[in-house]
Design an enzyme around this catalytic site. Structure first.
Site, PDB file in Angstrom:
ATOM      1  N   ASP A  33       0.840  -1.191   0.000  1.00 50.51           N
ATOM      2  CA  ASP A  33       0.000   0.000   0.000  1.00 50.51           C
ATOM      3  C   ASP A  33       0.880   1.247   0.000  1.00 50.51           C
ATOM      4  OD1 ASP A  33      -3.200   0.539   0.985  1.00 50.51           O
ATOM      5  OD2 ASP A  33      -1.783   2.204   1.219  1.00 50.51           O
ATOM      6  N   GLY A  94     -15.114   3.891   3.793  1.00 46.20           N
ATOM      7  CA  GLY A  94     -13.707   4.126   3.486  1.00 46.20           C
ATOM      8  C   GLY A  94     -13.194   3.557   2.187  1.00 46.20           C
ATOM      9  N   HIS A 101     -10.137  -4.934  -3.269  1.00 43.97           N
ATOM     10  CA  HIS A 101      -8.793  -5.161  -2.737  1.00 43.97           C
ATOM     11  C   HIS A 101      -8.925  -5.569  -1.280  1.00 43.97           C
ATOM     12  CE1 HIS A 101      -9.884  -0.905  -2.527  1.00 43.97           C
ATOM     13  NE2 HIS A 101      -9.250  -0.848  -1.361  1.00 43.97           N
TER      14      HIS A 101
HETATM   15  P1  DGP Z   1      -9.567   1.782   0.297  1.00 47.41           P
HETATM   16  O1  DGP Z   1      -9.626   3.088   1.033  1.00 47.41           O
HETATM   17  O2  DGP Z   1     -10.024   0.601   1.116  1.00 47.41           O
HETATM   18  O3  DGP Z   1     -10.225   1.869  -1.053  1.00 47.41           O
HETATM   19  O4  DGP Z   1      -8.025   1.529   0.039  1.00 47.41           O
HETATM   20  C1  DGP Z   1      -7.324   2.037  -1.031  1.00 47.41           C
HETATM   21  C2  DGP Z   1      -5.876   1.913  -0.688  1.00 47.41           C
HETATM   22  O5  DGP Z   1      -5.144   1.971  -1.895  1.00 47.41           O
HETATM   23  C3  DGP Z   1      -5.330   3.022   0.203  1.00 47.41           C
HETATM   24  O6  DGP Z   1      -4.831   2.441   1.400  1.00 47.41           O
HETATM   25  C4  DGP Z   1      -4.204   3.655  -0.588  1.00 47.41           C
HETATM   26  C5  DGP Z   1      -3.924   2.648  -1.672  1.00 47.41           C
HETATM   27  N1  DGP Z   1      -3.569   3.199  -2.958  1.00 47.41           N
HETATM   28  C6  DGP Z   1      -4.283   4.090  -3.687  1.00 47.41           C
HETATM   29  N2  DGP Z   1      -3.675   4.347  -4.855  1.00 47.41           N
HETATM   30  C7  DGP Z   1      -2.569   3.564  -4.865  1.00 47.41           C
HETATM   31  C8  DGP Z   1      -1.507   3.377  -5.803  1.00 47.41           C
HETATM   32  O7  DGP Z   1      -1.469   3.973  -6.889  1.00 47.41           O
HETATM   33  N3  DGP Z   1      -0.533   2.495  -5.461  1.00 47.41           N
HETATM   34  C9  DGP Z   1      -0.534   1.813  -4.273  1.00 47.41           C
HETATM   35  N4  DGP Z   1       0.486   0.972  -4.034  1.00 47.41           N
HETATM   36  N5  DGP Z   1      -1.504   1.968  -3.361  1.00 47.41           N
HETATM   37  C10 DGP Z   1      -2.505   2.836  -3.660  1.00 47.41           C
END
Ligand code: DGP
Length: 115
Positions: A33, A94, A101
């Site tokens: 993340d 959230g 995911h």
């Molecule tokens: P949620 O809030 O449950 O939809 O989680 C989305 C998560 O995705 C958040 O913890 C940040 C992560 N995230 C968003 N964009 C990216 C990205 O481009 N790359 C990575 N590695 N993580 C991302």
């Protein structure tokens, strides 16, 4: 939908957006993340685009099982095997990326109930 060109997790799964990939099968990708909330914080996603966990469960139950199993493997290989698996489902709780995911969170004590 197999892939959505406007979806960042589809693009990560396809290798078009960089990410730190820690596990991969033909149908599932696990990557760190961007904004970790625990010492181990990995997102596990299907390569194919599904909006959220219930949509994936309805469309392809074996793929959801593979996603969960991959999360468990990551937690065992990169940690001690104990982990919290979170599927935020809906903007009100959230979810910000609408490609299912599982958050694999581990490496610190966690309170209950979650905030
Ligand atoms: P949620 O809030 O449950 O939809 O989680 C989305 C998560 O995705 C958040 O913890 C940040 C992560 N995230 C968003 N964009 C990216 C990205 O481009 N790359 C990575 N590695 N993580 C991302």
């Amino acid at each position: 939908m197999p892939q959505d060109p406007d979806c960042v997790f589809c693009r990560i799964a396809a290798g078009d957006v960089p990410a730190t990939v820690v596990a991969r099968t033909d149908r599932v990708v696990a990557f760190r993340d961007l904004d970790p909330q625990a010492p181990l914080h990995v997102l596990v996603v299907p390569v194919d685009h599904h909006r959220d966990a219930p949509a994936l469960a309805a469309a392809d139950p074996p793929l959801l099982a593979e996603l969960v199993a991959t999360g468990g493997r990551v937690a065992a290989e990169l940690g001690d095997g104990q982990f919290r698996l979170v599927f935020n489902t809906g903007a009100g709780v959230g979810q910000s990326v609408f490609h299912v995911h599982g958050h694999v969170l581990a490496g610190r004590p966690m309170s209950w109930p979650p905030g």
